[in-house]
Design an enzyme around this catalytic site. Sequence first.
Site, short mmCIF file in Angstrom:
data_model
loop_
_atom_site.label_atom_id
_atom_site.label_comp_id
_atom_site.label_asym_id
_atom_site.label_seq_id
_atom_site.Cartn_x
_atom_site.Cartn_y
_atom_site.Cartn_z
N HIS A 131 -44.06 1.07 -33.86
CA HIS A 131 -43.17 0.12 -34.54
C HIS A 131 -43.81 -0.43 -35.82
CE1 HIS A 131 -40.93 0.11 -30.74
NE2 HIS A 131 -39.91 -0.33 -31.48
N LYS A 135 -43.30 -6.57 -35.70
CA LYS A 135 -42.84 -6.74 -34.32
C LYS A 135 -43.82 -7.63 -33.56
CE LYS A 135 -41.17 -4.14 -30.33
NZ LYS A 135 -40.01 -5.01 -30.16
#
Length: 246
Positions: A131, A135
């Site tokens: 990611h 995040k």
Amino acid sequence: MKVAVIGARGRMGATVCEAVSKAEDMELVAMLDAGDEISVQSLAGAEVAVEFTLPSASLANTLALLEAGANVVVGTTGWDEFSLQAAATKAKDVGKSVLIAPNFGLSAVLLMSFARQAARYFESAEIIEFHHPHKVDAPSGTALTTAREIAAARAAAGLGEGPDATESDPLGARGAVVEGVHVHAIRARGLNAHEEVIFGNPGEQLVIRQDSFDRTSFMPGVLLAVRNVGKRPGLTYGLGALLDLD
Ligand SMILES: NC(=O)c1ccc[n+]([C@@H]2O[C@H](COP(=O)([O-])OP(=O)(O)OC[C@H]3O[C@@H](n4cnc5c(N)ncnc54)[C@H](O)[C@@H]3O)[C@@H](O)[C@H]2O)c1
């Protein structure tokens, strides 16, 4: 089909507004955000309302939308059992439908389904999720769900733990362990949301990978839900139910 968007000024809401506006079979009739009342009037005849707001607001919005006579498609994350039950009861009481999906990405939903199918045939199964560095939680909710579903499929097939001779791992290099399935999280600039499941047997490997490059990846799933939510009275959880997967 007349559609309202709740959370219309947010990142997902704005993308949904654009997708609904471009869809030939849909008309965007209401764009509501924080501070706007949800009522028969403000929904302007919407048959379906799409809700992408905050976990703290989503249940109240969903109940109000059902009460105002709309079928509801919810993408906001963070729904617990109690809230799901409350939405299901309200939908039943008013004779409407609600579809709640923590992931509208077709590639992610398909990856989970394929991983569930493959899990019982392989000795080893590990997950890598990748990611963007903004995040805040790890591992991702999708990776957690994938790991739990692989673990359930392995248990049902009578498979024990995967082979692993590691005796010493003081730095945690083998990753998180979710119900016996190792999950590794990468955070790097340039990534968005990606997941890889690696299955292994003697002499062979199966890798299933999905890549979500930006928010538009969720729109085919959202539009599919908008088109179909009314055909499924009460609560539907997850997009898989619309994809005829299981
Ligand atoms: N299901 C999926 O596939 C999927 C994909 C991406 C994001 N999400 C989830 O969608 C949600 C929204 O994400 P985002 O990136 O668009 O967030 P965001 O912060 O950009 O947007 C949220 C919007 O909701 C509005 N809002 C807040 N309270 C409200 C209320 N009571 N009534 C109406 N509007 C209200 C905010 O003003 C804002 O415009 C999050 O829960 C996120 O995790 C789900």
